[in-house]
Design a protein around this motif. Structure first.
Motif, PDB file in Angstrom:
ATOM      1  N   TYR A 149       0.840  -1.196   0.000  1.00  0.00           N
ATOM      2  CA  TYR A 149       0.000   0.000   0.000  1.00  0.00           C
ATOM      3  C   TYR A 149       0.884   1.259   0.000  1.00  0.00           C
ATOM      4  CZ  TYR A 149      -4.071  -2.829   1.456  1.00  0.00           C
ATOM      5  OH  TYR A 149      -5.093  -3.743   1.544  1.00  0.00           O
ATOM      6  N   LYS A 150       0.482   2.240  -0.769  1.00  0.00           N
ATOM      7  CA  LYS A 150       1.156   3.528  -0.784  1.00  0.00           C
ATOM      8  C   LYS A 150       0.287   4.549  -0.059  1.00  0.00           C
ATOM      9  CE  LYS A 150       4.361   1.751  -3.327  1.00  0.00           C
ATOM     10  NZ  LYS A 150       5.681   1.416  -2.755  1.00  0.00           N
ATOM     11  N   GLU A 252      -4.738   6.352   1.013  1.00  0.00           N
ATOM     12  CA  GLU A 252      -4.149   5.014   0.921  1.00  0.00           C
ATOM     13  C   GLU A 252      -4.509   4.457  -0.457  1.00  0.00           C
ATOM     14  OE1 GLU A 252      -4.890   1.888   4.078  1.00  0.00           O
ATOM     15  OE2 GLU A 252      -6.053   1.048   2.406  1.00  0.00           O
ATOM     16  N   VAL A 253      -3.506   4.082  -1.240  1.00  0.00           N
ATOM     17  CA  VAL A 253      -3.749   3.575  -2.590  1.00  0.00           C
ATOM     18  C   VAL A 253      -3.061   2.219  -2.748  1.00  0.00           C
ATOM     19  CG1 VAL A 253      -3.715   4.092  -5.056  1.00  0.00           C
ATOM     20  CG2 VAL A 253      -3.697   5.967  -3.403  1.00  0.00           C
ATOM     21  N   HIS A 254      -3.823   1.243  -3.222  1.00  0.00           N
ATOM     22  CA  HIS A 254      -3.269  -0.089  -3.493  1.00  0.00           C
ATOM     23  C   HIS A 254      -3.261  -0.307  -4.999  1.00  0.00           C
ATOM     24  CE1 HIS A 254      -3.500  -4.736  -2.927  1.00  0.00           C
ATOM     25  NE2 HIS A 254      -2.293  -4.325  -3.278  1.00  0.00           N
ATOM     26  N   TYR A 255      -2.050  -0.404  -5.556  1.00  0.00           N
ATOM     27  CA  TYR A 255      -1.890  -0.633  -6.995  1.00  0.00           C
ATOM     28  C   TYR A 255      -1.676  -2.121  -7.264  1.00  0.00           C
ATOM     29  CZ  TYR A 255      -1.291   4.419  -7.446  1.00  0.00           C
ATOM     30  OH  TYR A 255      -1.483   5.780  -7.422  1.00  0.00           O
ATOM     31  N   MET A 256      -2.284  -2.603  -8.344  1.00  0.00           N
ATOM     32  CA  MET A 256      -2.106  -3.984  -8.792  1.00  0.00           C
ATOM     33  C   MET A 256      -1.711  -3.951 -10.267  1.00  0.00           C
ATOM     34  SD  MET A 256      -5.190  -6.102  -6.898  1.00  0.00           S
ATOM     35  CE  MET A 256      -4.571  -7.660  -7.537  1.00  0.00           C
ATOM     36  N   ASN A 288     -13.225  -8.504  11.869  1.00  0.00           N
ATOM     37  CA  ASN A 288     -12.599  -9.611  12.594  1.00  0.00           C
ATOM     38  C   ASN A 288     -11.293  -9.932  11.871  1.00  0.00           C
ATOM     39  OD1 ASN A 288     -11.784 -12.124  13.632  1.00  0.00           O
ATOM     40  ND2 ASN A 288     -13.900 -12.785  13.975  1.00  0.00           N
ATOM     41  N   SER A 289     -10.168  -9.774  12.567  1.00  0.00           N
ATOM     42  CA  SER A 289      -8.868 -10.034  11.942  1.00  0.00           C
ATOM     43  C   SER A 289      -8.152 -11.232  12.550  1.00  0.00           C
ATOM     44  CB  SER A 289      -7.974  -8.793  12.088  1.00  0.00           C
ATOM     45  OG  SER A 289      -7.786  -8.468  13.459  1.00  0.00           O
ATOM     46  N   TRP A 394      -5.654 -12.859   7.971  1.00  0.00           N
ATOM     47  CA  TRP A 394      -5.839 -11.451   7.610  1.00  0.00           C
ATOM     48  C   TRP A 394      -4.576 -10.922   6.934  1.00  0.00           C
ATOM     49  CZ3 TRP A 394      -9.801  -7.785   8.449  1.00  0.00           C
ATOM     50  CH2 TRP A 394      -9.443  -6.452   8.251  1.00  0.00           C
ATOM     51  N   GLY A 395      -4.759 -10.133   5.886  1.00  0.00           N
ATOM     52  CA  GLY A 395      -3.618  -9.507   5.234  1.00  0.00           C
ATOM     53  C   GLY A 395      -4.082  -8.474   4.231  1.00  0.00           C
ATOM     54  N   GLN A 396      -3.178  -7.582   3.834  1.00  0.00           N
ATOM     55  CA  GLN A 396      -3.548  -6.480   2.961  1.00  0.00           C
ATOM     56  C   GLN A 396      -3.640  -6.872   1.490  1.00  0.00           C
ATOM     57  OE1 GLN A 396      -0.692  -3.325   3.838  1.00  0.00           O
ATOM     58  NE2 GLN A 396      -2.107  -2.424   5.303  1.00  0.00           N
TER      59      GLN A 396
END
Length: 433
Positions: A149-150, A252-256, A288-289, A394-396
């Motif tokens: 994540y950026k 927060e930006v998640h690039y794929m 729930n994590s 759990w994970g990003q």
């Protein structure tokens, strides 16, 4: 002679009773304008445009298949539970119209019947923003790889509180943005306290040593989010989200990466309320994590709950999972023990992160418990599953999992952020003498 006349009459009557041929201009274009063009237009998430006949005609057979299977427009709520203002499912009559048009050869029809083009604000689904924040420079996204994540901290420069009626996070390249989240970082918050502003960074590891945040440091307020299928936050007059004076926006930006190097400079658009609202809106969540999904489990259950600390009005719901997400259900338990199922998503699709906005917002008195159940398919039968032999936690990243059940609520604008996000815990009763 009489027999001939009667046969001719029957033939003419049958011809007159035949349904008129469905055409694009008269029958199909209005359906596309109402239900499809919000996404299927240049600069939006859909892969092709449906604004004109020339754009739609090559996709005619695919359109018929998609509407007959109810894959498009995406909508996953079980009709037996809840009524929703933004229900995107097509009426059967519209499905029949699209199918009949394709079966007739997808004719254009009389250009005079074409409805006036639907008007959009270029680059936005919301009305023209009053304020736009943007990443400080284009971010280079490589052709391949897994990206963390950026984050970017953007000072608002607000010298007074701002009330936001509509807000949208929008990529400039939708093809590589998995999600965006915009958080409000109020003055004095310890969230990314030592990180630079207007620069890209990754979240630093948690510090085990050093000063601890004060116990009353309020968690950060979710302003809005973007993911494919996720609509912007749009509230009726008199309702708005709060950005306190002096706040920063944390993007927060998640690039794929999708096989081709590109750049993105995502933006955040705000439409301000014309006057201070009577109701403040906020996005809350139950999550729930701590789960561990066993290898091969086809229907693993995870539960979460949240008890509302003040009287609120429930506006909408938004379940969130990743590749193994299978189903989601929202329920409420009132303080008197009454229970009600609000929504049931039987076939969750992580590619379309939909909100489900109640047709009639629901009053939830203080103490009402919101309960959420999500199921995950970690079996080989799940075509999205990257590794059914893996225990999933759990994970990003999308190949990890999340269990989050968000809600939008409205409440008296005098109630503070702390009251909603970190209310005071009841003090234990003192022992009697």
């Amino acid at each position: 002679m009489k027999r001939t006349i009667s046969v001719l009459a029957v033939g003419i009557g049958a011809a007159l009773s035949l349904p008129a041929e469905k055409t694009f201009t008269k029958d199909v274009a209005p359906i596309l304008q109402k239900n499809c063009q919000g996404c299927h237009r240049p600069g939006q998430a859909a892969p092709f445009s449906l604004l004109t006949y020339e754009q739609a005609r090559p996709w005619a057979k695919a359109m018929k298949s998609a509407v007959l299977q109810r894959k498009m427009p995406p909508w996953f709520a079980d009709p037996h539970y809840g009524k929703f203002a933004n229900d995107a499912s097509l009426a059967q009559s519209d499905i029949d119209t699209v199918a009949a048009w394709v079966d007739a050869g997808a004719p254009l029809g009389d250009p005079k019947h074409m409805p006036a083009p639907r008007q959009f604000v270029e680059g936005w689904t919301i009305p023209k923003p009053d304020i736009i924040f943007q990443l400080p420079k284009p971010f280079p996204v490589p052709a391949n790889g897994i990206m963390e994540y950026k984050y970017v901290i953007i000072p608002t420069g607000f010298t007074e509180d701002k009330w936001v009626e509509h807000v949208q996070a929008a990529p400039t390249d939708y093809s590589v943005v998995h999600h965006i989240v915009a958080y409000v970082r109020a003055p004095g918050s310890y969230y990314f306290k030592d990180m630079p502003k207007n620069e890209f960074f990754e979240a630093p590891p948690s510090k085990k040593d050093g000063p601890k945040p004060p116990k009353d440091d309020v968690p950060n307020d979710w302003l809005t989010g973007y993911a494919p299928g996720q609509p912007p936050d749009m509230f009726k007059p008199g309702q708005a989200k709060l950005i306190p004076a002096g706040s920063d926006i944390v993007l927060e930006v998640h690039y794929m990466p999708e096989g081709k190097a590109t750049t993105d400079q995502s933006r955040l658009g705000l439409v301000l309320a014309k006057q201070p609202p009577t109701e403040r809106t906020m996005t809350l969540s139950a999550g729930n994590s701590s789960f561990k999904i066993p290898p091969g489990d086809p229907n693993f259950r995870v539960d979460a709950s949240y008890t509302v600390p003040e009287d609120v009005t429930l506006l909408g719901m938004h379940p969130h999972m990743h590749m193994r997400g299978k189903s989601a259900q929202y329920r409420i338990t009132f303080a008197d023990g009454r229970k009600e199922t609000l929504m049931n998503v039987q076939n969750y699709n992580w590619h379309w992160q939909l909100w489900y906005d109640l047709a009639e917002p629901m009053k939830l008195p203080k103490g009402t418990k919101l309960e959420c159940t999500e199921h995950f398919d970690n079996s080989p039968n799940n075509p999205e599953n990257p590794d059914p032999s893996k225990t999933v936690i759990w994970g990003q990243q999308s190949f990890d999992e999340m269990m989050v059940c968000m809600v939008n609520v409205a409440f008296d604008a005098k109630i503070t952020t702390k009251q909603m996000l970190k209310p005071d815990r009841p003090k234990p009763a003192k022992p009697t003498e």
